[in-house]
Design a protein around this motif. Structure first.
Motif, mmCIF file in Angstrom:
data_model
loop_
_atom_site.group_PDB
_atom_site.id
_atom_site.type_symbol
_atom_site.label_atom_id
_atom_site.label_comp_id
_atom_site.label_asym_id
_atom_site.label_seq_id
_atom_site.Cartn_x
_atom_site.Cartn_y
_atom_site.Cartn_z
ATOM 1 N N VAL A 1 -11.289 -11.824 -3.690
ATOM 2 C CA VAL A 1 -10.723 -11.501 -5.001
ATOM 3 C C VAL A 1 -9.270 -11.080 -4.821
ATOM 4 C CG1 VAL A 1 -10.882 -10.012 -7.038
ATOM 5 C CG2 VAL A 1 -12.983 -10.755 -5.870
ATOM 6 N N ALA A 2 -8.366 -11.693 -5.578
ATOM 7 C CA ALA A 2 -6.951 -11.331 -5.547
ATOM 8 C C ALA A 2 -6.643 -10.430 -6.734
ATOM 9 C CB ALA A 2 -6.079 -12.584 -5.594
ATOM 10 N N ILE A 3 -5.958 -9.322 -6.472
ATOM 11 C CA ILE A 3 -5.644 -8.324 -7.495
ATOM 12 C C ILE A 3 -4.144 -8.345 -7.781
ATOM 13 C CG2 ILE A 3 -5.687 -5.870 -8.080
ATOM 14 C CD1 ILE A 3 -8.465 -7.100 -7.882
ATOM 15 N N ARG A 4 -3.784 -8.501 -9.066
ATOM 16 C CA ARG A 4 -2.379 -8.455 -9.461
ATOM 17 C C ARG A 4 -1.859 -7.019 -9.403
ATOM 18 N NH1 ARG A 4 -4.596 -11.819 -13.653
ATOM 19 N NH2 ARG A 4 -3.776 -13.954 -13.586
ATOM 20 N N ARG A 5 -0.612 -6.879 -8.993
ATOM 21 C CA ARG A 5 0.004 -5.560 -9.044
ATOM 22 C C ARG A 5 0.451 -5.263 -10.473
ATOM 23 N NH1 ARG A 5 5.166 -7.099 -5.307
ATOM 24 N NH2 ARG A 5 6.062 -8.707 -6.619
ATOM 25 N N SER A 6 0.708 -3.993 -10.746
ATOM 26 C CA SER A 6 1.095 -3.580 -12.086
ATOM 27 C C SER A 6 2.463 -4.142 -12.458
ATOM 28 C CB SER A 6 1.132 -2.053 -12.179
ATOM 29 O OG SER A 6 2.181 -1.544 -11.360
#
Length: 239
Positions: free
Chosen positions: A227-232
């Motif tokens: 799973v790839a998580i976007r930064r804020s």
């Protein structure tokens, strides 16, 4: 590896993991985890906690592992969105996310349409995009195939500075785990039900991530996901 399963089982407070990989991309940060101990057997629900220091502005990821539950319907708590649901022959791994809200409780109950064996954990992320933190995911479940690797398949990210998480689970906790060398350990938990592991790394530029391959002759039923998580937005604007 930065953490060991022994430490995870022994810690009463929810520590801040050091995944041993430099966050040189201003990506989301692993704030804390809370292992669910002990696992439940032949149960129609399981309660998982997050850290009592959870605060608005963080994103929670729940990793729910169930066994011989391919026919069961899973009912998540209100406000938890499904990331993906993958299964092998005997083990199933279901991932959810939720943005932390003010006055949220610190524990949440998942229920099942029929009794299952289950375990899992919730990790908290800081500096992740709150409205759409998941940039992409992949899953890989397989049946009993002696000697096969566990592979968390590549994800193609659409933005720079991703936190990449790899999730693995099997139905035999004593089989051991040999993680890919470019990832750091967040959670390692092996019980009589089976084992589950969460690893992490960072990717500077958008595009495909590497396959995260666990070598070591995994000879039992297993499932894996990436799973790839976007930064804020704030982290993106600061670059």
């Amino acid at each position: 590896m930065a953490l060991t399963g022994c430490c995870l089982m022994a810690c009463n407070a929810s520590p801040t993991p050091d995944i041993g990989v430099e966050n040189s991309v201003d990506g989301a940060i692993i704030d804390s985890y809370w292992p669910t101990t002990p696992p439940v057997k032949n149960a129609k629900n399981i309660t998982m906690k997050w850290s009592e220091r959870a605060a608005p502005g963080e994103v929670a990821i729940a990793d729910l592992v169930t066994y011989k539950a391919d026919k069961a319907t899973i009912f998540p708590p209100t406000g938890w969105a499904l990331i993906r649901d993958d299964g092998g022959q005997h083990v199933r791994q279901t991932l959810y996310w939720r943005a932390v809200q003010a006055n949220d409780p610190h524990e949440f109950a998942w229920s099942f349409s029929e009794p299952v064996d289950a375990q899992g954990t919730i990790i908290l992320l800081a500096d992740a995009r709150l409205d759409a933190p998941v940039d992409g995911s992949s899953g890989n479940g397989r049946g009993v195939q002696g000697g096969s690797d566990m592979v968390a398949k590549s994800v193609k990210t659409t933005s720079d500075g991703a936190l990449v998480l790899a999730f693995y689970a099997n139905d035999f906790g004593g089989a051991g785990f040999n993680a890919p060398d470019f990832m750091g350990e967040i959670v390692e938990d092996e019980t009589q039900l089976g084992g589950y592991w969460i690893l992490g790394t960072y990717q500077k530029h958008k595009g495909p991530t590497p396959d995260a391959i666990c070598h070591g002759g995994q000879g039992f039923d297993s499932v894996s996901a990436q799973v790839a998580i976007r930064r804020s937005a704030e982290a993106t604007e600061s670059r």
